[in-house]
Design a protein around this motif. Structure first.
Motif, PDB file in Angstrom:
ATOM      1  N   SER A  26      34.142  26.979   6.433  1.00  0.00           N
ATOM      2  CA  SER A  26      33.055  27.564   5.655  1.00  0.00           C
ATOM      3  C   SER A  26      31.915  26.560   5.532  1.00  0.00           C
ATOM      4  CB  SER A  26      33.542  27.969   4.260  1.00  0.00           C
ATOM      5  OG  SER A  26      32.521  28.642   3.542  1.00  0.00           O
ATOM      6  N   GLY A  27      30.730  26.976   5.924  1.00  0.00           N
ATOM      7  CA  GLY A  27      29.557  26.118   5.858  1.00  0.00           C
ATOM      8  C   GLY A  27      28.450  26.689   6.718  1.00  0.00           C
ATOM      9  N   ILE A  28      27.380  25.919   6.886  1.00  0.00           N
ATOM     10  CA  ILE A  28      26.266  26.361   7.730  1.00  0.00           C
ATOM     11  C   ILE A  28      26.778  26.520   9.156  1.00  0.00           C
ATOM     12  CG2 ILE A  28      24.014  25.719   8.676  1.00  0.00           C
ATOM     13  CD1 ILE A  28      23.462  24.235   6.075  1.00  0.00           C
ATOM     14  N   GLY A  29      26.592  27.693   9.710  1.00  0.00           N
ATOM     15  CA  GLY A  29      27.098  27.994  11.047  1.00  0.00           C
ATOM     16  C   GLY A  29      28.193  29.033  10.989  1.00  0.00           C
ATOM     17  N   SER A  30      29.141  28.860  10.066  1.00  0.00           N
ATOM     18  CA  SER A  30      30.201  29.858   9.925  1.00  0.00           C
ATOM     19  C   SER A  30      29.799  30.950   8.946  1.00  0.00           C
ATOM     20  CB  SER A  30      31.506  29.202   9.467  1.00  0.00           C
ATOM     21  OG  SER A  30      31.328  28.518   8.245  1.00  0.00           O
ATOM     22  N   VAL A  31      28.816  30.653   8.103  1.00  0.00           N
ATOM     23  CA  VAL A  31      28.270  31.644   7.167  1.00  0.00           C
ATOM     24  C   VAL A  31      26.763  31.705   7.404  1.00  0.00           C
ATOM     25  CG1 VAL A  31      27.976  32.308   4.744  1.00  0.00           C
ATOM     26  CG2 VAL A  31      30.049  31.077   5.451  1.00  0.00           C
ATOM     27  N   PRO A  32      26.183  32.892   7.589  1.00  0.00           N
ATOM     28  CA  PRO A  32      24.737  32.981   7.782  1.00  0.00           C
ATOM     29  C   PRO A  32      23.975  32.320   6.638  1.00  0.00           C
ATOM     30  CG  PRO A  32      25.774  35.085   8.251  1.00  0.00           C
ATOM     31  CD  PRO A  32      26.836  34.214   7.641  1.00  0.00           C
ATOM     32  N   PHE A  33      22.872  31.656   6.978  1.00  0.00           N
ATOM     33  CA  PHE A  33      22.113  30.891   5.993  1.00  0.00           C
ATOM     34  C   PHE A  33      21.718  31.739   4.794  1.00  0.00           C
ATOM     35  CE2 PHE A  33      17.907  29.274   4.530  1.00  0.00           C
ATOM     36  CZ  PHE A  33      18.346  28.083   3.993  1.00  0.00           C
ATOM     37  N   GLU A  34      21.285  32.971   5.029  1.00  0.00           N
ATOM     38  CA  GLU A  34      20.849  33.811   3.905  1.00  0.00           C
ATOM     39  C   GLU A  34      22.018  34.164   2.986  1.00  0.00           C
ATOM     40  OE1 GLU A  34      21.426  36.585   7.500  1.00  0.00           O
ATOM     41  OE2 GLU A  34      20.593  34.579   7.102  1.00  0.00           O
ATOM     42  N   ARG A  35      23.240  34.197   3.533  1.00  0.00           N
ATOM     43  CA  ARG A  35      24.420  34.461   2.697  1.00  0.00           C
ATOM     44  C   ARG A  35      24.780  33.234   1.866  1.00  0.00           C
ATOM     45  NH1 ARG A  35      25.312  39.511   1.723  1.00  0.00           N
ATOM     46  NH2 ARG A  35      27.476  38.991   1.186  1.00  0.00           N
ATOM     47  N   LEU A  36      24.525  32.046   2.395  1.00  0.00           N
ATOM     48  CA  LEU A  36      24.734  30.826   1.601  1.00  0.00           C
ATOM     49  C   LEU A  36      23.752  30.788   0.435  1.00  0.00           C
ATOM     50  CD1 LEU A  36      25.289  28.162   4.399  1.00  0.00           C
ATOM     51  CD2 LEU A  36      27.021  29.240   2.958  1.00  0.00           C
ATOM     52  N   LEU A  37      22.505  31.165   0.688  1.00  0.00           N
ATOM     53  CA  LEU A  37      21.525  31.227  -0.401  1.00  0.00           C
ATOM     54  C   LEU A  37      21.936  32.265  -1.438  1.00  0.00           C
ATOM     55  CD1 LEU A  37      18.039  30.952   1.356  1.00  0.00           C
ATOM     56  CD2 LEU A  37      19.220  29.202   0.019  1.00  0.00           C
ATOM     57  N   LEU A  38      22.460  33.390  -0.983  1.00  0.00           N
ATOM     58  CA  LEU A  38      22.930  34.413  -1.914  1.00  0.00           C
ATOM     59  C   LEU A  38      24.074  33.859  -2.771  1.00  0.00           C
ATOM     60  CD1 LEU A  38      22.986  37.310  -3.009  1.00  0.00           C
ATOM     61  CD2 LEU A  38      24.553  37.898  -1.141  1.00  0.00           C
ATOM     62  N   ALA A  39      24.964  33.085  -2.157  1.00  0.00           N
ATOM     63  CA  ALA A  39      26.068  32.487  -2.920  1.00  0.00           C
ATOM     64  C   ALA A  39      25.538  31.556  -4.000  1.00  0.00           C
ATOM     65  CB  ALA A  39      27.008  31.741  -1.974  1.00  0.00           C
ATOM     66  N   ILE A  40      24.512  30.773  -3.677  1.00  0.00           N
ATOM     67  CA  ILE A  40      23.918  29.889  -4.692  1.00  0.00           C
ATOM     68  C   ILE A  40      23.336  30.719  -5.831  1.00  0.00           C
ATOM     69  CG2 ILE A  40      22.095  28.210  -5.174  1.00  0.00           C
ATOM     70  CD1 ILE A  40      22.441  27.160  -2.333  1.00  0.00           C
ATOM     71  N   SER A  41      22.625  31.784  -5.482  1.00  0.00           N
ATOM     72  CA  SER A  41      22.048  32.654  -6.508  1.00  0.00           C
ATOM     73  C   SER A  41      23.139  33.215  -7.409  1.00  0.00           C
ATOM     74  CB  SER A  41      21.272  33.793  -5.841  1.00  0.00           C
ATOM     75  OG  SER A  41      20.791  34.716  -6.799  1.00  0.00           O
ATOM     76  N   GLU A  42      24.233  33.666  -6.823  1.00  0.00           N
ATOM     77  CA  GLU A  42      25.312  34.260  -7.618  1.00  0.00           C
ATOM     78  C   GLU A  42      25.977  33.219  -8.516  1.00  0.00           C
ATOM     79  OE1 GLU A  42      27.549  36.108  -4.456  1.00  0.00           O
ATOM     80  OE2 GLU A  42      26.573  38.047  -4.814  1.00  0.00           O
ATOM     81  N   VAL A  43      26.153  32.005  -8.013  1.00  0.00           N
ATOM     82  CA  VAL A  43      26.720  30.929  -8.845  1.00  0.00           C
ATOM     83  C   VAL A  43      25.826  30.661 -10.043  1.00  0.00           C
ATOM     84  CG1 VAL A  43      27.188  28.449  -8.948  1.00  0.00           C
ATOM     85  CG2 VAL A  43      28.023  29.785  -7.020  1.00  0.00           C
ATOM     86  N   LEU A  44      24.526  30.501  -9.807  1.00  0.00           N
ATOM     87  CA  LEU A  44      23.620  30.132 -10.894  1.00  0.00           C
ATOM     88  C   LEU A  44      23.457  31.266 -11.903  1.00  0.00           C
ATOM     89  CD1 LEU A  44      20.912  28.052  -8.990  1.00  0.00           C
ATOM     90  CD2 LEU A  44      22.950  27.259 -10.194  1.00  0.00           C
ATOM     91  N   HIS A  45      23.546  32.496 -11.440  1.00  0.00           N
ATOM     92  CA  HIS A  45      23.459  33.614 -12.387  1.00  0.00           C
ATOM     93  C   HIS A  45      24.765  33.817 -13.158  1.00  0.00           C
ATOM     94  CE1 HIS A  45      19.682  34.655 -10.315  1.00  0.00           C
ATOM     95  NE2 HIS A  45      19.385  35.283 -11.435  1.00  0.00           N
ATOM     96  N   ALA A  46      25.860  33.323 -12.602  1.00  0.00           N
ATOM     97  CA  ALA A  46      27.156  33.439 -13.298  1.00  0.00           C
ATOM     98  C   ALA A  46      27.431  32.244 -14.196  1.00  0.00           C
ATOM     99  CB  ALA A  46      28.283  33.565 -12.275  1.00  0.00           C
ATOM    100  N   ALA A  47      26.660  31.166 -14.051  1.00  0.00           N
ATOM    101  CA  ALA A  47      26.992  29.881 -14.673  1.00  0.00           C
ATOM    102  C   ALA A  47      27.184  29.961 -16.182  1.00  0.00           C
ATOM    103  CB  ALA A  47      25.916  28.857 -14.331  1.00  0.00           C
ATOM    104  N   LEU A  48      26.296  30.660 -16.866  1.00  0.00           N
ATOM    105  CA  LEU A  48      26.374  30.703 -18.335  1.00  0.00           C
ATOM    106  C   LEU A  48      27.521  31.592 -18.796  1.00  0.00           C
ATOM    107  CD1 LEU A  48      22.570  30.851 -19.184  1.00  0.00           C
ATOM    108  CD2 LEU A  48      24.119  28.910 -19.498  1.00  0.00           C
ATOM    109  N   ALA A  49      27.631  32.779 -18.223  1.00  0.00           N
ATOM    110  CA  ALA A  49      28.696  33.695 -18.635  1.00  0.00           C
ATOM    111  C   ALA A  49      30.067  33.120 -18.331  1.00  0.00           C
ATOM    112  CB  ALA A  49      28.522  35.044 -17.946  1.00  0.00           C
ATOM    113  N   ALA A  50      30.190  32.420 -17.195  1.00  0.00           N
ATOM    114  CA  ALA A  50      31.473  31.844 -16.795  1.00  0.00           C
ATOM    115  C   ALA A  50      31.712  30.468 -17.411  1.00  0.00           C
ATOM    116  CB  ALA A  50      31.545  31.737 -15.279  1.00  0.00           C
ATOM    117  N   ARG A  51      30.698  29.951 -18.113  1.00  0.00           N
ATOM    118  CA  ARG A  51      30.769  28.620 -18.724  1.00  0.00           C
ATOM    119  C   ARG A  51      31.136  27.555 -17.696  1.00  0.00           C
ATOM    120  NH1 ARG A  51      33.667  29.806 -24.648  1.00  0.00           N
ATOM    121  NH2 ARG A  51      32.110  31.327 -25.355  1.00  0.00           N
ATOM    122  N   LEU A  52      30.501  27.632 -16.538  1.00  0.00           N
ATOM    123  CA  LEU A  52      30.766  26.652 -15.492  1.00  0.00           C
ATOM    124  C   LEU A  52      30.289  25.279 -15.953  1.00  0.00           C
ATOM    125  CD1 LEU A  52      29.710  28.643 -12.296  1.00  0.00           C
ATOM    126  CD2 LEU A  52      31.965  28.482 -13.376  1.00  0.00           C
TER     127      LEU A  52
END
Length: 319
Positions: A262-288
């Protein structure tokens, strides 16, 4: 503007004046608030990373958090050179920045983005994780591994098993969501015994941040102990434990283990950016939670090479 300026290959950046970027079609000007010091940032600044262009001078820093001209707080990745993340202002392709929650601290967001993405993308894009499955995280005592424990639990893992070498951090992982912890500070036979019961019960996904001897021990142990035909997905993310391993072919013939990366190359770049967006939007609710060390960019020379321990160094653009 003030920035971390790289003037030649092999030299660390210097805190100096640099021309501020100007508006450009398809790009966004961002007043930077915080930018994390990552291995990639260091490697690219030194000229050692594959993405280094060899053109100087330029501003170091591959990502960060700041405000667009309309005041919206955003995360950004991949500024257009010579701009960079370690500066008071940067210029980023419009598709490579997105709004994040206003209530999320910018230092925390900058620190969490890439390490959080590593496990989020591995689970969702590569392992196709389903809530209720069991996840083993190999190398859970680093910043990425700690977040992986929390993210796996937030995504609905029924059982999270964490491995690592740092005893205090291992014990802390239970408060972050680990159901079981296993020390890697033991020989291969002892490690096999420690994980045997978990594999016999069924481990669905392994997130591996280490590779090397510990990954080899887990793979051979899984082949021996998993129920016949049990489809475990082993996702390789990082290799700080070793760049290679020797894996007997029988491990794959005798099991239903799938090896993935898993990383750049095995996951399309735009999907990696989407993963970052989902992490940051979940951060407060999940108390990361992630340990950070926030320092002013003016102290670049002191902190560029310094070991921050288990905290993640984040430069802030305050004077």
């Amino acid at each position: 503007m003030k920035a971390a300026v790289v003037t030649q290959a092999g030299q660390m950046p210097v805190y100096a004046e640099f021309d501020a970027p100007v508006a450009e079609a398809g790009h966004v000007l961002i007043d930077v608030e915080a930018s994390a010091l990552s291995h990639v940032t260091r490697a690219k600044a030194s000229g050692a990373h594959y993405s280094a262009t060899g053109r100087f001078p330029f501003v170091a820093g591959i990502d960060g958090v700041g405000r667009r001209e309309d005041g919206k707080r955003v995360y950004f990745f991949g500024p257009k050179e010579p701009a960079g993340g370690l500066a008071q202002r940067t210029l980023v392709p419009e598709a490579q920045c997105f709004i994040i929650p206003e209530t999320l601290d910018p230092v925390t967001a900058a620190a969490m983005a890439i390490p959080g993405m590593s496990s989020w993308a591995a689970l969702t894009e590569r392992a196709k994780f389903v809530a209720g499955e069991t996840v083993l995280i190999n190398g859970a005592t680093g910043a990425s591994g700690r977040l992986a424990v929390q993210i796996a639990k937030h995504r609905g893992a029924a059982n999270v098993i964490a491995t690592g070498r740092h005893p205090q951090t291992l014990s802390e992982l239970k408060a972050l969501g680990a159901d079981h912890v296993v020390s890697l500070d033991q020989d291969e036979a002892a490690l096999h015994r420690a994980v045997e019961s978990h594999f016999r019960a069924g481990v669905d996904v392994v997130l591996d941040y280490l590779w090397g001897p510990s990954a080899q021990a887990l793979l051979t142990g899984a082949a021996r102990s998993l129920p016949d035909g049990y489809p475990m997905r082993f996702v390789q993310i990082g290799s700080i434990g070793g760049a290679t391993l020797e894996l007997p072919g029988a491990v794959l013939r005798a099991s239903a283990i799938s090896l993935l990366g898993s990383g750049i190359g095995s996951v399309p770049f735009e999907r990696l950016l989407l993963a970052i967006s989902e992490v940051l939007h979940a951060a407060l609710a999940a108390r990361l939670d992630i340990a950070t060390q926030a320092v002013p960019l003016a102290e670049l020379a002191t902190h560029w090479q310094a070991d921050a321990g288990r905290a993640r160094t984040v430069f802030t653009m305050r004077p």
